[in-house]
Design a protein around this motif. Structure first.
Motif, short mmCIF file in Angstrom:
data_model
loop_
_atom_site.label_atom_id
_atom_site.label_comp_id
_atom_site.label_asym_id
_atom_site.label_seq_id
_atom_site.Cartn_x
_atom_site.Cartn_y
_atom_site.Cartn_z
N VAL A 82 -1.34 3.53 9.18
CA VAL A 82 -0.17 2.88 8.59
C VAL A 82 0.92 2.69 9.65
CG1 VAL A 82 1.67 3.05 6.88
CG2 VAL A 82 -0.66 3.76 6.29
N ALA A 105 1.98 4.58 1.15
CA ALA A 105 1.77 5.12 2.51
C ALA A 105 1.90 6.64 2.53
CB ALA A 105 2.80 4.51 3.47
N GLN A 114 0.84 -1.20 0.00
CA GLN A 114 0.00 0.00 0.00
C GLN A 114 0.87 1.25 0.00
OE1 GLN A 114 -3.56 0.12 0.10
NE2 GLN A 114 -3.22 -2.01 -0.48
N GLN A 146 0.93 -0.26 11.85
CA GLN A 146 1.32 -1.56 11.28
C GLN A 146 2.82 -1.78 11.31
OE1 GLN A 146 -0.33 -2.04 7.34
NE2 GLN A 146 -2.05 -0.74 7.89
#
Lengths: 263, 224
Positions: free
Chosen positions: A96, A76, A74, A99
């Protein structure tokens, strides 16, 4: 530990053309880097080479002016729409960051919370876990870092090595997809370094994806799947640890290794 | 010259004590309100929204640049002319809260800014938003740092409530003035009032000293 570039594995962190300035100083000059799932990539280099800044950009603690960062595929922190950037909202950015775990040189534990309080703070208030579930997981993680008996202690009551192990457990409590380590043993007394490195070795053996900025050459040599040498905001050389430490291609790498290994 | 008259002191002790209770009540109400309002002001002062910062700055400078006494009479005597009529207690509470909040917001701001970058970084890296980090990580530490300073401000407030006598709140100084106007026992009455103030402020100051030692001693496990 084998160290082939893992072309066959899914990338967890991908960085493309990252540039960062502090005022007039160009601290990252186009960094390209990919860390595959389960890889342990160690970044070495002289102080001021941009290693820590690179790590902080990955977590958006510093904002790079140019380039792309992908976490687990993804894009970011900002989107690109027809060549123009659109910054993500603070909420998206936080999502984000949640994670990717990060461990700091100076631990940065929350001094007003107990060890367990530190561990459950974000799982409860960011992920919405129940306190009981978070405590349960917290106890497992404290056992993993060898501090099962310290859950009620306050950070100030612990040694530096213990605090840093708590900080690692705190980051792991978020069940991160990858962990960033920013010179996590540099502020420790020499006799406390080993206990932290042991925890990190264990974590690597469990398959955690790790990006480690370090001055511990033995750790990089023994645990790293790949070692990156940075200097003056650029990646000078990256290779398997055996080659970086055994037969570096670049003169700058050789010079650096001579100074740090001779000590 | 008059001398301290114990009989007069005893005879007037009841009304003076009632005045002291009003002083304490006024102080407590203003403490609670200004603790909350000053926090909002402090957060406004560090907001990313520039007009809010300017507004806060203007408010703080206006309060700091004018006397509390003037602020009191302004709220009580001038506001009615634009249709805002307040009873004396409310006027006193508003003026004192506005005044103390300006100073206390600066205390809060100092406390918030004393919390290092590392705490913000750690909270952010754990996925906490700025607001969550402020509430859960920064403010609890900042407030602990400023508790002794707040205590000293509130002891000052306790004594400053005496100014409310000018808007005829029946606090202890105003009560003594009324009693003295009747019996002219200034020495006795005002001495009793002084002792009453001291009897509250002195233990309060000791308490603040104790809190200062506790808050400086760091975060420790409670030994049970």
């Amino acid at each position: 530990m084998s160290a082939a570039l893992p072309a066959n594995r899914r990338p967890m962190i991908e960085i493309e053309g990252l540039h960062k300035h502090f005022g007039a100083q160009h601290v990252l000059k186009g960094i390209d880097l990919s860390v595959a799932v389960g890889e342990v990539v160690c970044i070495i280099g002289p102080s001021g080479s941009g290693k820590s800044t690179l790590l902080r950009c990955i977590n958006h603690l510093e904002v790079a002016e140019q380039g792309r960062i992908r976490i687990d595929g993804q894009l970011a922190y900002r989107d690109e729409v027809g060549g123009a950037f659109r910054a993500h909202s603070n909420r998206e950015i936080s999502a984000v960051r949640a994670q990717v775990g990060m461990v700091f040189q100076h631990f940065n534990l929350f001094p007003h919370l107990t060890v367990m309080g530190n561990l459950i703070e974000a799982p409860v208030h960011v992920l919405g876990k129940s306190k009981e579930a978070a405590r349960q997981r917290g106890r497992e993680l404290l056992a993993q870092v060898g501090l099962a008996d310290k859950e009620d202690a306050y950070p100030e009551e612990l040694s530096g090595g213990q605090q840093q192990r708590v900080a690692i457990a705190r980051a792991l409590a978020m069940e991160p997809k990858a962990m960033l380590f920013d010179e996590v043993t540099s502020a420790l007394d020499p006799e406390l370094v080993a206990e932290v490195l042991t925890v990190m070795r264990d974590l690597a053996a469990r398959g955690m994806t790790m990006l480690v900025v370090t001055h511990e050459m033995n750790f990089a040599r023994q645990v790293g799947s790949r070692v990156i040498f940075m200097d003056h905001g650029m990646i000078v050389e990256e290779d398997a640890p055996a080659r970086i430490f055994g037969a570096p291609r670049e003169q700058r790498t050789r010079d650096f290794l001579r100074t740090v290994l001779d000590r | 010259m008059e001398i301290f008259n114990l009989e007069i002191a005893i005879a007037n002790f009841g009304p003076l004590l009632a005045g002291l209770l009003m002083t304490v009540e006024l102080t407590l109400v203003v403490i609670v309100l200004s603790l909350v309002f000053a926090l909002l002001v402090a957060l406004g002062g560090i907001s990313r929204f520039a007009p809010l910062r300017w507004l806060v700055k203007a408010y703080i400078e206006a309060i700091r640049g004018t006397p509390l006494l003037l602020q009191l009479v302004y709220v009580y005597y001038v506001l009615p002319e634009i249709g805002i009529r307040l009873n004396s207690f409310t006027a006193g509470v508003i003026a004192l809260t506005l005044n103390y909040s300006a100073y206390i917001s600066e205390v809060y701001r100092g406390g918030i800014q004393a919390i290092g970058r590392g705490q913000h970084d750690a909270a952010a890296a754990l996925g906490m938003t700025g607001a969550l980090a402020m509430r859960r990580i920064i403010l609890p530490q900042a407030i602990r740092i400023v508790i002794p300073t707040l205590g000293n401000y509130f002891i000052g407030l306790f004594k400053d409530t005496a100014l409310c006598s000018v808007v005829s709140i029946q606090e202890v100084v105003f009560t003594a003035q009324i009693l003295a106007a009747r019996n002219f026992q200034y020495f006795t009455l005002y001495t009793v009032v002084g002792i009453m103030y001291f009897a509250v402020s002195f233990p309060a100051a000791r308490l603040v000293g104790y809190l200062e030692r506790v808050t400086k001693s760091g975060y420790r496990r409670r030994r049970s």
